[in-house]
Scaffold this active site. Sequence first.
Site, PDB file in Angstrom:
ATOM      1  N   ASN A   9       0.879  -1.174   0.000  1.00 49.67           N
ATOM      2  CA  ASN A   9       0.000   0.000   0.000  1.00 49.67           C
ATOM      3  C   ASN A   9       0.912   1.218   0.000  1.00 49.67           C
ATOM      4  OD1 ASN A   9      -1.814   2.058   0.423  1.00 49.67           O
ATOM      5  ND2 ASN A   9      -2.852   1.108   2.145  1.00 49.67           N
ATOM      6  N   ARG A  96      -2.616  -2.000  -3.597  1.00 57.08           N
ATOM      7  CA  ARG A  96      -3.754  -1.089  -3.534  1.00 57.08           C
ATOM      8  C   ARG A  96      -3.491   0.041  -4.526  1.00 57.08           C
ATOM      9  NH1 ARG A  96      -4.398   4.005  -0.330  1.00 57.08           N
ATOM     10  NH2 ARG A  96      -6.609   4.544  -0.467  1.00 57.08           N
ATOM     11  N   HIS A 184     -12.237   4.702  -1.293  1.00 55.35           N
ATOM     12  CA  HIS A 184     -12.254   3.848  -0.093  1.00 55.35           C
ATOM     13  C   HIS A 184     -12.968   2.529  -0.358  1.00 55.35           C
ATOM     14  CE1 HIS A 184     -11.787   7.785   2.347  1.00 55.35           C
ATOM     15  NE2 HIS A 184     -10.611   7.185   2.269  1.00 55.35           N
ATOM     16  N   ARG A 244      -8.117  17.868   4.078  1.00 54.49           N
ATOM     17  CA  ARG A 244      -8.819  18.106   2.816  1.00 54.49           C
ATOM     18  C   ARG A 244     -10.165  18.771   3.086  1.00 54.49           C
ATOM     19  NH1 ARG A 244      -8.378  12.159   0.346  1.00 54.49           N
ATOM     20  NH2 ARG A 244      -6.978  11.652   2.078  1.00 54.49           N
ATOM     21  N   GLU A 384      -8.466  -3.671   4.798  1.00 49.65           N
ATOM     22  CA  GLU A 384      -8.235  -3.543   3.368  1.00 49.65           C
ATOM     23  C   GLU A 384      -7.158  -4.503   2.881  1.00 49.65           C
ATOM     24  OE1 GLU A 384      -8.757   1.160   2.588  1.00 49.65           O
ATOM     25  OE2 GLU A 384      -7.643   0.607   4.388  1.00 49.65           O
TER      26      GLU A 384
END
Length: 401
Positions: A9, A96, A184, A244, A384
């Site tokens: 990742n 990922r 996501h 963000r 994940e």
Amino acid sequence: MNDLILVLNCGSSSIKFALFDAAAQPLPRTPLWNGKVDGITGPRPTFGETGVAPSPVALDAAQPYHAALAHIRERVRARLGSRADMQYRIAAVAHRVVHGGAKYSAPVRIDAAVLADLKAYIPLAPLHQPFALEAIESLLASRPDLPQVACFDTAFHHTLPDVEKMLPLPWSAWERGLRRYGFHGLSYAYMAVALAERHGDAARGRAIVAHLGSGASLCGMRGLESVSTTMGFSALDGLMMGTRCGALDPGAVLYLMEIEKLTLEQVGHVLYHESGLLGISGTSSDPRDLLAVEGGDERARAALALYVRRIVRECGALAAALGGLDMLAFTAGIGEHNADIRARVCAGLAFLGVELDAAANAAHAPVISTPGSRVRVAVEPTNEEWIVARNAACIAGLAAG
């Protein structure tokens, strides 16, 4: 020879890795070993692994990212070589990858043609896509025989109806690929598995999953499939996040550029790195820090209030799109561990019939709603890495449960 799957990742300043035992069936949800290289572009990069405190690592300043990848590969080789009781080999590497565009709605084995496609999506995710592709390209050059599999954060949202994907721009924009993709997705794919296992029909009904971390989004699911989500064309959309902005009037961006004369690069930096909780509070992007000082810090209070308000408002919008709500599930770093944020969100959703059990919430229990709550509220850790490993095992021809 025991087959292992290496999951990578890759972010802009860190590379996380995990090793899964593909010989065990079903595929274990806990990796044999995991860790990360952190602070890659900073002055003091570190290497950390499970159960061991991070330690400094020397990286080539000219190519720190390549050096970090090489360091992980060396540590993995050393780790496998130290296991004298049995032989291991890396049978596949799973990545990922944030953006699969409109073309890739499922994991795919990577070759030169796929890599070229994924490079074309860099403008759609400029802060995320390049780093995974750098790792993929490096491994393709050095180990072309080793199967590599790309697993996409956008793929889970390919079930969105077109009305959810469209942007209200000229039709030609849709034809050029400007649309709401959602992100996501690997986290939501795991939640679709885990929530169904733990909660059965409640999870298969009208559910909202709140992935609240440094990046944050919500996904409205029906039948364990995505039907609406808050992130859209980019990872800037939707909820207010750590740094963000989330959903923003485009007129504000035009104002920053036309009136305040910010360049495109400066505006991008503001929206990605100087907004959200950090931008409002001026001190931290972490809700824990702000909760600790909100009693005497007006800007910390304002940041937290706006953060919660945006989550509540977007939950209301998703509940409308779903036609009601049966389950609300919190996941990711903030969602799993911050009882205060969960309590404030649930208080704002009382109009939907959400009733919180304060003691269960404080204990981070799997179910934190009262028995009389019309909406079941859950806390479920995401995974994940396991989703990525499982997908890679299937694509690479390794049996996976």
